[in-house]
Design a protein around this motif. Structure first.
Motif, PDB file in Angstrom:
ATOM      1  N   LEU A   1       0.947  -1.310   0.051  1.00  0.00           N
ATOM      2  CA  LEU A   1       0.125  -0.001  -0.040  1.00  0.00           C
ATOM      3  C   LEU A   1       0.901   1.389   0.078  1.00  0.00           C
ATOM      4  CD1 LEU A   1      -2.898  -0.851   2.633  1.00  0.00           C
ATOM      5  CD2 LEU A   1      -3.054  -0.563  -0.006  1.00  0.00           C
ATOM      6  N   HIS A   2       2.064   1.181   0.784  1.00  0.00           N
ATOM      7  CA  HIS A   2       3.006   2.291   0.934  1.00  0.00           C
ATOM      8  C   HIS A   2       3.554   2.930  -0.341  1.00  0.00           C
ATOM      9  CE1 HIS A   2       5.661   5.114   2.755  1.00  0.00           C
ATOM     10  NE2 HIS A   2       6.689   4.410   1.764  1.00  0.00           N
ATOM     11  N   ALA A   3       3.617   1.620  -1.337  1.00  0.00           N
ATOM     12  CA  ALA A   3       4.231   1.733  -2.918  1.00  0.00           C
ATOM     13  C   ALA A   3       2.956   2.322  -3.960  1.00  0.00           C
ATOM     14  CB  ALA A   3       4.540   0.532  -3.354  1.00  0.00           C
ATOM     15  N   PHE A   4       1.595   2.654  -3.439  1.00  0.00           N
ATOM     16  CA  PHE A   4       0.776   2.690  -4.377  1.00  0.00           C
ATOM     17  C   PHE A   4       1.023   4.019  -5.137  1.00  0.00           C
ATOM     18  CE2 PHE A   4      -3.374   4.856  -5.042  1.00  0.00           C
ATOM     19  CZ  PHE A   4      -3.994   4.217  -5.830  1.00  0.00           C
ATOM     20  N   ASN A   5       0.564   4.036  -6.263  1.00  0.00           N
ATOM     21  CA  ASN A   5       1.079   5.423  -7.105  1.00  0.00           C
ATOM     22  C   ASN A   5      -0.387   6.472  -6.849  1.00  0.00           C
ATOM     23  OD1 ASN A   5       1.369   7.447  -8.638  1.00  0.00           O
ATOM     24  ND2 ASN A   5       1.737   6.156 -10.561  1.00  0.00           N
ATOM     25  N   GLN A   6      -0.404   7.664  -6.316  1.00  0.00           N
ATOM     26  CA  GLN A   6      -1.556   8.387  -6.301  1.00  0.00           C
ATOM     27  C   GLN A   6      -1.645   9.084  -7.167  1.00  0.00           C
ATOM     28  OE1 GLN A   6      -2.464   9.853  -2.587  1.00  0.00           O
ATOM     29  NE2 GLN A   6      -1.349   8.387  -1.271  1.00  0.00           N
ATOM     30  N   GLU A   7      -1.054   8.959  -8.533  1.00  0.00           N
ATOM     31  CA  GLU A   7      -1.492   9.993  -9.527  1.00  0.00           C
ATOM     32  C   GLU A   7      -2.895   9.441 -10.127  1.00  0.00           C
ATOM     33  OE1 GLU A   7       1.692   9.447 -12.397  1.00  0.00           O
ATOM     34  OE2 GLU A   7       2.540  11.219 -11.853  1.00  0.00           O
ATOM     35  N   VAL A   8      -3.895  10.641 -10.611  1.00  0.00           N
ATOM     36  CA  VAL A   8      -5.049  10.000 -10.876  1.00  0.00           C
ATOM     37  C   VAL A   8      -4.929   9.306 -12.092  1.00  0.00           C
ATOM     38  CG1 VAL A   8      -4.987  12.516 -11.967  1.00  0.00           C
ATOM     39  CG2 VAL A   8      -7.238  11.343 -11.120  1.00  0.00           C
ATOM     40  N   PRO A   9      -5.822   8.262 -12.098  1.00  0.00           N
ATOM     41  CA  PRO A   9      -5.811   7.403 -13.322  1.00  0.00           C
ATOM     42  C   PRO A   9      -6.660   8.358 -14.401  1.00  0.00           C
ATOM     43  CG  PRO A   9      -6.697   6.328 -11.376  1.00  0.00           C
ATOM     44  CD  PRO A   9      -6.367   7.583 -10.950  1.00  0.00           C
ATOM     45  N   VAL A  10      -6.339   7.890 -15.656  1.00  0.00           N
ATOM     46  CA  VAL A  10      -7.144   8.521 -16.693  1.00  0.00           C
ATOM     47  C   VAL A  10      -8.490   8.654 -16.639  1.00  0.00           C
ATOM     48  CG1 VAL A  10      -6.865   8.662 -19.291  1.00  0.00           C
ATOM     49  CG2 VAL A  10      -4.878   8.638 -18.110  1.00  0.00           C
ATOM     50  N   ASP A  11      -8.966   7.302 -16.306  1.00  0.00           N
ATOM     51  CA  ASP A  11     -10.508   6.937 -16.112  1.00  0.00           C
ATOM     52  C   ASP A  11     -11.358   7.447 -15.330  1.00  0.00           C
ATOM     53  OD1 ASP A  11      -9.399   5.191 -14.475  1.00  0.00           O
ATOM     54  OD2 ASP A  11     -10.702   3.423 -15.331  1.00  0.00           O
ATOM     55  N   ASP A  12     -10.517   8.409 -14.261  1.00  0.00           N
ATOM     56  CA  ASP A  12     -11.222   8.542 -12.824  1.00  0.00           C
ATOM     57  C   ASP A  12     -11.822   9.838 -13.169  1.00  0.00           C
ATOM     58  OD1 ASP A  12     -12.253   9.013 -10.801  1.00  0.00           O
ATOM     59  OD2 ASP A  12     -10.636   8.598  -9.361  1.00  0.00           O
ATOM     60  N   SER A  13     -12.851  10.040 -14.084  1.00  0.00           N
ATOM     61  CA  SER A  13     -13.494  11.338 -14.355  1.00  0.00           C
ATOM     62  C   SER A  13     -13.754  12.231 -13.226  1.00  0.00           C
ATOM     63  CB  SER A  13     -14.882  10.963 -15.399  1.00  0.00           C
ATOM     64  OG  SER A  13     -14.472  10.328 -16.372  1.00  0.00           O
ATOM     65  N   GLN A  14     -14.520  11.551 -12.207  1.00  0.00           N
ATOM     66  CA  GLN A  14     -14.671  12.475 -11.198  1.00  0.00           C
ATOM     67  C   GLN A  14     -13.496  13.274 -10.323  1.00  0.00           C
ATOM     68  OE1 GLN A  14     -16.145  10.560  -7.518  1.00  0.00           O
ATOM     69  NE2 GLN A  14     -18.262  11.853  -7.616  1.00  0.00           N
ATOM     70  N   ARG A  15     -12.669  12.436 -10.010  1.00  0.00           N
ATOM     71  CA  ARG A  15     -11.441  13.021  -9.610  1.00  0.00           C
ATOM     72  C   ARG A  15     -10.682  14.094 -10.572  1.00  0.00           C
ATOM     73  NH1 ARG A  15      -6.525   9.479  -7.441  1.00  0.00           N
ATOM     74  NH2 ARG A  15      -5.007  10.873  -6.982  1.00  0.00           N
ATOM     75  N   ILE A  16     -10.563  13.873 -11.720  1.00  0.00           N
ATOM     76  CA  ILE A  16      -9.989  14.731 -12.759  1.00  0.00           C
ATOM     77  C   ILE A  16     -10.746  15.842 -12.636  1.00  0.00           C
ATOM     78  CG2 ILE A  16      -9.632  14.805 -15.243  1.00  0.00           C
ATOM     79  CD1 ILE A  16      -8.947  11.929 -15.394  1.00  0.00           C
ATOM     80  N   GLU A  17     -11.986  15.781 -12.781  1.00  0.00           N
ATOM     81  CA  GLU A  17     -12.951  17.102 -12.826  1.00  0.00           C
ATOM     82  C   GLU A  17     -12.372  18.004 -11.475  1.00  0.00           C
ATOM     83  OE1 GLU A  17     -15.621  20.008 -13.913  1.00  0.00           O
ATOM     84  OE2 GLU A  17     -14.657  18.353 -15.080  1.00  0.00           O
ATOM     85  N   LYS A  18     -12.449  17.354 -10.324  1.00  0.00           N
ATOM     86  CA  LYS A  18     -12.016  17.966  -9.199  1.00  0.00           C
ATOM     87  C   LYS A  18     -10.752  18.839  -9.200  1.00  0.00           C
ATOM     88  CE  LYS A  18     -15.293  15.576  -6.070  1.00  0.00           C
ATOM     89  NZ  LYS A  18     -15.426  14.702  -4.757  1.00  0.00           N
ATOM     90  N   VAL A  19      -9.766  17.926  -9.797  1.00  0.00           N
ATOM     91  CA  VAL A  19      -8.565  18.374  -9.810  1.00  0.00           C
ATOM     92  C   VAL A  19      -8.353  19.748 -10.896  1.00  0.00           C
ATOM     93  CG1 VAL A  19      -6.191  17.805 -10.770  1.00  0.00           C
ATOM     94  CG2 VAL A  19      -7.231  16.294  -9.330  1.00  0.00           C
ATOM     95  N   MET A  20      -8.969  19.517 -12.008  1.00  0.00           N
ATOM     96  CA  MET A  20      -9.176  20.622 -12.777  1.00  0.00           C
ATOM     97  C   MET A  20      -9.577  21.771 -12.135  1.00  0.00           C
ATOM     98  SD  MET A  20     -10.481  18.939 -16.523  1.00  0.00           S
ATOM     99  CE  MET A  20      -8.968  18.542 -17.534  1.00  0.00           C
ATOM    100  N   VAL A  21     -10.858  21.626 -11.430  1.00  0.00           N
ATOM    101  CA  VAL A  21     -11.477  23.075 -10.866  1.00  0.00           C
ATOM    102  C   VAL A  21     -10.658  23.795  -9.952  1.00  0.00           C
ATOM    103  CG1 VAL A  21     -13.395  23.520  -9.511  1.00  0.00           C
ATOM    104  CG2 VAL A  21     -13.704  22.061 -11.472  1.00  0.00           C
ATOM    105  N   HIS A  22      -9.971  22.810  -9.029  1.00  0.00           N
ATOM    106  CA  HIS A  22      -9.088  23.124  -8.092  1.00  0.00           C
ATOM    107  C   HIS A  22      -7.931  23.999  -8.471  1.00  0.00           C
ATOM    108  CE1 HIS A  22      -7.090  23.411  -4.027  1.00  0.00           C
ATOM    109  NE2 HIS A  22      -6.019  22.855  -4.704  1.00  0.00           N
TER     110      HIS A  22
END
Length: 711
Positions: free
Chosen positions: A342-363
Motif C-alpha cells: 500500500l505504501h508503494a501505491f501510485n497516487q497519480e489520478v488514473p486517466v479513467d477517473d473522471s470525477q477526480r480529474i474534474e475536481k483536480v481541474m477545478v481546484h
C-alpha cells in the motif's frame, strides 16, 4: 493573434499534469479557441497507451490536443545528433494544428535521471515555438531563500529578468505533507493532510524574485480530497480478489486503518471512506464493520489479508450489510507485506477517473491568477459554441455573484445534504435544509460531510404555524381551512413552497426522492405562472463534449398546441440567454421546411410563425428535422436559406413524447451530463430533480435556481 504558453518544471515531481489541465480548464472556461501540445510523451512507470496529459485533456475537455512525439523516437534523434531535425518536426506538427487566433498550452518535459536532456530540450522547444515561459515549482519544505535561489537560476537559463518571454511562476503542492527528509509523503496514510498554512503561502508570495518582475501566477494548495483513490484502484494495485464487489468503482478512500487492536479500541476508525485492513480471520472486526455499514456509515472498503476467506456463517450473517455496496477484497500477503504494498501505491489520478480529474481541474483552475488568465484571452477568438466547461464556469461564477437563499425540502436526503455542503463551501448559494437537525447531522456524519455555517437547518415544526394564514389566504377559495392548512404543511415540499411564496427564500429545489408532480403541484397552486407566461415548461441543458445544447420541453407539457409551442420556444430562448448561450432556436419536426404535410407539421409551422412575430429579435426557424438543425452540411442541403439550420443550439420538440425520448436517448447513448429539468414560466424559481440525480447534478441545479432568482 495567437498566444503560446509553455509550462517548464523546476525540478522533479512538480505535478506538471495537474497544472497543465488546470490551465487548460481555466482557459476553456473563457470560451476561447484553445489547443494543447505536449511535444514529447514522457510515460511514467507502468503507463501504457496514450500520454497522460494528452489523454486526460482529450477525454475530459472540449480540446483536441496535438499528438506528442514518441519518447523512443526523440531519444534516438537526440543520440544521433539530429536535434535540429527534431525541432523542425515539432514545429511542423504544431503549426499544422495551431490556429492563428488561439491560445496554446505547451507542456515541457520533467528532468529525471532517465531523461537528463529534458532541461536543454525544453529551452530549445520554447525558442523554436516562440512560447512565453511559465515555471512550475514545488516549494516543499525548502527555506524561502533556497526557493528564490532555484528560481533565479532557472530564470537566468531562459534569458534572465530582461527576457520578455519569461512571464511568471506557478507554485504547486503548497502545504503538502513532507517527511523529515523533505520528501513528499505519497503513502495512503497522509490522505488526511495538514490544514492550509497561510504563513507559508504569504512567505512564497513575498519572495524577492517577484519584486524583480517575475509574476506569481498561481498558488495551488495541496488538497487531501483530491488524493482519494477509488477502492477499485487499490484492488488493481494489489491484484486483489473480490469477495464482494459492491460499489468498488465509486467508493473513495480517505483513510487507512490496520486492525491490530481489540474492536473497542478502534470503533473511532469506522468512518466514511475508511479502508479497513485486517487479517481475514478477524471475524470480530469484519462483523463490526458490517454493523457500521448497516447503520449508514459508508466505509471505503474492507481489505482482508493472509488469504483467509471470512467464515461462511459470518458472511451469511453480514449479507444485508454487504448489499449496501461495501466492497470486500482479499490478498494472499500478510498484513505487514500488504502495508508495504500500500505504501508503494501510485497516487497519480488514473486517466479513467473522471470525477477526480474534474475536481483536480477545478481546484487547479481556481488557484490560478484570474487577471493573468483573462489577459491571455485578449486578441484571440471566442468559440462560436459554448463549451460545457465555459457553461459550468458561468453557472458557478454567476451563482456566487447573486448569493441567493435556496430551500431544499428533502433536508435529510444524503445527496441533498452533500450538495448543500458543497454549495455553501463554494459560495454558490445559501442552502436551507428542512428537517430534523439531529437527523440531518447524523446523515452528514455518515456521508463524511461537514455542514459549515453556510448551511441553515430549519425544523418543520418550528415554522409550520408561520405559514398557516398565508396558505389559507391563497387556497381558502378551494376549501382550505386552518386545520387543512396545518395538515398540508406537514409536507415539506408544500412548506418550502410557502417559504418561497412568502419571500423568505429565493428558490426551491426538490425531486431527489419526490416525484415531479409532488414538486410542481404545490408550486402551480401557490407560486403560479409569471405574468407574461401562458404556461409552465422546462428545459434540459445537454452538456455535449464540445458544446451545450438546450432541449425544451422534455418534462412538462404532453401535447402543446401551436400557441403553447411558440411560448415554449420563447421561454427556452430566454433561458439560454440567461445562461450565456446566444440562442439559435430550431422548431423540430419530422420534415424540414415545406417538404412535408400533416397536422403535426402544420402545428410546428404555425408555432414558428407565432414565435417569430412575438420575438422578431430571436433567431427561430422551423419546421426542421433534427439532423438539419444540428449538422451543418445537412442544414445547407435541406434548408440553405436558414440562419438556424446546421447551427441550432436550442431545440424545441413538438410534444413530450418526442422531447423526453430524444433527451434520454442522447444522454444515455453518449453518457452525457444533463442539467435539468429547469422549469420556465413560474413567478419564482422551482426546479425538479431526477430521482437518480448525482450530488453534482443537485449542486448545478441549486446554482441555476439561484441565477433564475436573480433574473
Amino acid at each position: 493573434m495567437s498566444r503560446r504558453i509553455m509550462l517548464i518544471p523546476v525540478g522533479t515531481s512538480v505535478g506538471l499534469t495537474t497544472v497543465s489541465i488546470g490551465l487548460v480548464r481555466a482557459l476553456e472556461e473563457q470560451a476561447i479557441k484553445l489547443n494543447f501540445f505536449k511535444p514529447v510523451a514522457q510515460p511514467r512507470r507502468g503507463d501504457t497507451g496514450e500520454e497522460r496529459s494528452t489523454a486526460i485533456i482529450s477525454h475530459h475537455c472540449s480540446v483536441k490536443p496535438i499528438a506528442p512525439f514518441d519518447l523512443n523516437v526523440v531519444e534516438q534523434m537526440i543520440s544521433s545528433d539530429n536535434t535540429d531535425e527534431l525541432l523542425e518536426e515539432i514545429i511542423e506538427r504544431f503549426e499544422a494544428h495551431q490556429e492563428p487566433d488561439a491560445v496554446a498550452v505547451i507542456e515541457g518535459l520533467v528532468t529525471t535521471r532517465h531523461h537528463p536532456y529534458a532541461e536543454r530540450l525544453n529551452l530549445e522547444i520554447s525558442r523554436a515555438l516562440d512560447a512565453d515561459i511559465v515555471f512550475v515549482c514545488v516549494p516543499g519544505n525548502d527555506d524561502p531563500v533556497d526557493i528564490n535561489h532555484r528560481l533565479e537560476i532557472v530564470v537566468d537559463a531562459y534569458g534572465g529578468h530582461k527576457s520578455k518571454k519569461v512571464i511568471g511562476c506557478i507554485f504547486n503542492k503548497v502545504n503538502a505533507p513532507y517527511d523529515e527528509h523533505g520528501q513528499l509523503r505519497t503513502d495512503l496514510s497522509v490522505l488526511e493532510a495538514p490544514e492550509h498554512d497561510e504563513t507559508r503561502s504569504k512567505a512564497l508570495r513575498e519572495l524577492p524574485i517577484f519584486a524583480k518582475g517575475l509574476n506569481l501566477l498561481g498558488n495551488i494548495d495541496w488538497n487531501a480530497e483530491l488524493m482519494s483513490p477509488r477502492a477499485i484502484d487499490i484492488a488493481k494495485h494489489l491484484n486483489a480478489t473480490l469477495i464482494n464487489e459492491g460499489n468498488i468503482a465509486s467508493r473513495r478512500l480517505s483513510s487507512v486503518t490496520f486492525a491490530a487492536r481489540e474492536i473497542h479500541n478502534m470503533t473511532h476508525t469506522l468512518k466514511p471512506g475508511a479502508l479497513q485492513v485486517m487479517s481475514g480471520d478477524r471475524g470480530d472486526v469484519f462483523v463490526s464493520c458490517c454493523l457500521a455499514a448497516l447503520n449508514g456509515t459508508k466505509l471505503g472498503a474492507l481489505l482482508l489479508t493472509g488469504g483467509y476467506q471470512p467464515d461462511e456463517n459470518i458472511k451469511q450473517l453480514c449479507n444485508q450489510a454487504l448489499e449496501t455496496g461495501l466492497p470486500v477484497m482479499l490478498v494472499n500477503t500478510n498484513t505487514w507485506q500488504t502495508a508495504q504494498n500500500l505504501h508503494a501505491f501510485n497516487q497519480e489520478v488514473p486517466v479513467d477517473d473522471s470525477q477526480r480529474i474534474e475536481k483536480v481541474m477545478v481546484h487547479a483552475a481556481e488557484s490560478l491568477d484570474a487577471k493573468w488568465v483573462s489577459s491571455l484571452t485578449e486578441k484571440v477568438s471566442r468559440q462560436k459554441k459554448l463549451s460545457p466547461s465555459a457553461f459550468r464556469y458561468y453557472l458557478t461564477n454567476r451563482a456566487r455573484q447573486v448569493n441567493k437563499r435556496v430551500v431544499l425540502p428533502e433536508g435529510n436526503e444524503p445527496r441533498t445534504v452533500a450538495a448543500a455542503a458543497i454549495c455553501a463551501k463554494r459560495g454558490l448559494a445559501r442552502p436551507v435544509l428542512i428537517g430534523d437537525e439531529n437527523e440531518i447531522q447524523r446523515v452528514a456524519q455518515q456521508q463524511g460531510v461537514v455542514l459549515g455555517d453556510g448551511v441553515e437547518i430549519v425544523s418543520p415544526a418550528a415554522i409550520q404555524e408561520d405559514y398557516v394564514a398565508g396558505l389559507v389566504k391563497l387556497r381558502g377559495h378551494k376549501g382550505v381551512t386552518d386545520v387543512v392548512a396545518r395538515e398540508l404543511l406537514q409536507d415539506n415540499v408544500t412548506l418550502g413552497t410557502m417559504m418561497l411564496q412568502q419571500g423568505d427564500v429565493d428558490g426551491l429545489v426538490s425531486g431527489a426522492v419526490h416525484t415531479t408532480a409532488n414538486t410542481i403541484r404545490p408550486a402551480l397552486q401557490l407560486i403560479k405562472t409569471a405574468e407574461n407566461a401562458s404556461l409552465v415548461s422546462s428545459v434540459f441543458f445537454m452538456l455535449l463534449p464540445d458544446q451545450v445544447l438546450v432541449y425544451g420541453d422534455c418534462a412538462i407539457n404532453p401535447d402543446p398546441n401551436a400557441q403553447q409551442l411558440a411560448d415554449i420556444a420563447i421561454q427556452s430562448a430566454t433561458s439560454a440567454q440567461m445562461f450565456g448561450i446566444e440562442p439559435r432556436v430550431a422548431m423540430i419536426s419530422y420534415s424540414t421546411g415545406t417538404s412535408g404535410a400533416g397536422s403535426d407539421v402544420e402545428k410546428v409551422r404555425e408555432a414558428t410563425e407565432i414565435a417569430q412575430k412575438l420575438r422578431p429579435d430571436l433567431l427561430i426557424d422551423g419546421p426542421l428535422q433534427y439532423d438539419a438543425a444540428a449538422i451543418e452540411s445537412v442544414g445547407r442541403s435541406k434548408a440553405p436559406n436558414s440562419r438556424v439550420a446546421g447551427k441550432a443550439n436550442v431545440f424545441v420538440f413538438p410534444d413530450l413524447n418526442t422531447g423526453n425520448t430524444t433527451y434520454k436517448a442522447v444522454q444515455r447513448s453518449f453518457d452525457l451530463v444533463c442539467i435539468g429539468p429547469m422549469l420556465q414560466g413560474m413567478r419564482k424559481p422551482v426546479n425538479d430533480l431526477s430521482r437518480g440525480a448525482l450530488v453534482d447534478d443537485i449542486v448545478f441545479t441549486i446554482a441555476l435556481t439561484a441565477i433564475q432568482a436573480a433574473n
